[in-house]
Motif scaffolding. Sequence first.
Motif, PDB file in Angstrom:
ATOM      1  N   CYS A 134       0.830  -1.212   0.000  1.00  0.00           N
ATOM      2  CA  CYS A 134       0.000   0.000   0.000  1.00  0.00           C
ATOM      3  C   CYS A 134       0.861   1.258   0.000  1.00  0.00           C
ATOM      4  O   CYS A 134       0.615   2.193  -0.763  1.00  0.00           O
ATOM      5  N   LEU A 135       1.894   1.272   0.842  1.00  0.00           N
ATOM      6  CA  LEU A 135       2.763   2.452   0.934  1.00  0.00           C
ATOM      7  C   LEU A 135       3.546   2.674  -0.353  1.00  0.00           C
ATOM      8  O   LEU A 135       3.740   3.821  -0.787  1.00  0.00           O
ATOM      9  N   MET A 148       1.142   3.996  -2.976  1.00  0.00           N
ATOM     10  CA  MET A 148       0.924   5.429  -2.743  1.00  0.00           C
ATOM     11  C   MET A 148       2.065   6.235  -3.331  1.00  0.00           C
ATOM     12  O   MET A 148       1.843   7.284  -3.959  1.00  0.00           O
ATOM     13  N   THR A 155       3.061  -2.473  -7.928  1.00  0.00           N
ATOM     14  CA  THR A 155       2.723  -1.269  -7.161  1.00  0.00           C
ATOM     15  C   THR A 155       2.773   0.016  -7.982  1.00  0.00           C
ATOM     16  O   THR A 155       2.482   1.081  -7.441  1.00  0.00           O
ATOM     17  N   ILE A 183      -6.322  -3.124  -1.767  1.00  0.00           N
ATOM     18  CA  ILE A 183      -5.432  -2.271  -0.976  1.00  0.00           C
ATOM     19  C   ILE A 183      -4.440  -1.549  -1.879  1.00  0.00           C
ATOM     20  O   ILE A 183      -4.182  -0.349  -1.723  1.00  0.00           O
ATOM     21  N   GLY A 219      -4.181   2.438  -2.388  1.00  0.00           N
ATOM     22  CA  GLY A 219      -2.945   3.154  -2.144  1.00  0.00           C
ATOM     23  C   GLY A 219      -2.523   3.995  -3.334  1.00  0.00           C
ATOM     24  O   GLY A 219      -2.105   5.155  -3.177  1.00  0.00           O
ATOM     25  N   THR A 263      -4.886   7.028  -3.637  1.00  0.00           N
ATOM     26  CA  THR A 263      -4.594   7.990  -2.570  1.00  0.00           C
ATOM     27  C   THR A 263      -3.316   8.770  -2.870  1.00  0.00           C
ATOM     28  O   THR A 263      -3.263   9.997  -2.705  1.00  0.00           O
ATOM     29  N   GLY A 264      -2.286   8.050  -3.315  1.00  0.00           N
ATOM     30  CA  GLY A 264      -1.045   8.717  -3.689  1.00  0.00           C
ATOM     31  C   GLY A 264      -1.251   9.703  -4.826  1.00  0.00           C
ATOM     32  O   GLY A 264      -0.651  10.786  -4.841  1.00  0.00           O
TER      33      GLY A 264
END
Length: 224
Positions: A14-15, A18, A140, A173, A177, A180-181
Motif C-alpha cells: 500500500c505504501l 501510494m 505497485t 489495498i 494506495g 490515494t497517492g
Amino acid sequence: MMQRLPRWVELGGCLLAMNAGFVNAVGVLGFRHQAVSHLTGISTFFSIEIMQGDILQVLHLLCVMLFFVLGAIISGMVIGHEALKLGRQYHLALWIEAGLLTAAVLLLNQGWLSGQWLASAACGLQNAMTSTFSGAVVRTTHVSGLFTDIGIAFGLRLRGQAVDRRRLTLYLILIGGFVTGGVLGAYAFTQQQFNALWWPVCHLVGLSVLYFGIGRRARQSMDV
C-alpha cells in the motif's frame, strides 16, 4: 497459497503504491500528460510521435522507456530474485529509488527533460522490486492488471467457483494506495510543482529505514 503471504506485504504494498501514484500524478501534470509509473501511455505517445515525425520527442520517449527498463535491471542486480521475501536487500533498492528521484527533482527544476527519464527509472525499479509471492502478482506502479484480476475473480465467483479473498483484498489495498497517492501528488504539484517529488523521496527513505529495522529484528530473533 496466499495465506502464506506475510501481513507486512499488504502494508508495504500500500505504501509503495501510494508512492507510485504520487509520482505518476506529478508526471501527468508536469510532463505533457505523460505517465511515468508505467509504459502503456508512453508507448502510445511514442507511436504517435513516430507518425508525426517529431524526432526529438521520439528520442525523448524512447529514453523514458529504456530508463524504465534500466530501473528494473538495477532491481534485479540488487535483489537478485523476483520472489518477494523478507531479508532481501529491499532497503538498498529503496535508497537507489530515492536517489533517482532526488536527481530527477534537481534536473527537472533546471528544465532538463532527462529528469523524466530518471523518474521513469525509479518507477521501473520499484515495479520490479515487488514482483511475485505465492502465485500473486504484486505490482505497485500500475493498476490495470489489478483491475483485470479483480474482474476475473468476480467472474469466477459468478460461475460458483471459490475466490481467494486474501488476494482480492491485497489488490483492493494496492489500488486504494495508488489512488490515494495520486490525490496527494496532484495537490502537492499544484503547490510545489516538481519540488513535490521531495515528498516521495522522504517517503522512500523512511520505508528503507523501517524495512531495515524489521529485517534486522527478524534476523536477531532467528539467532536467539
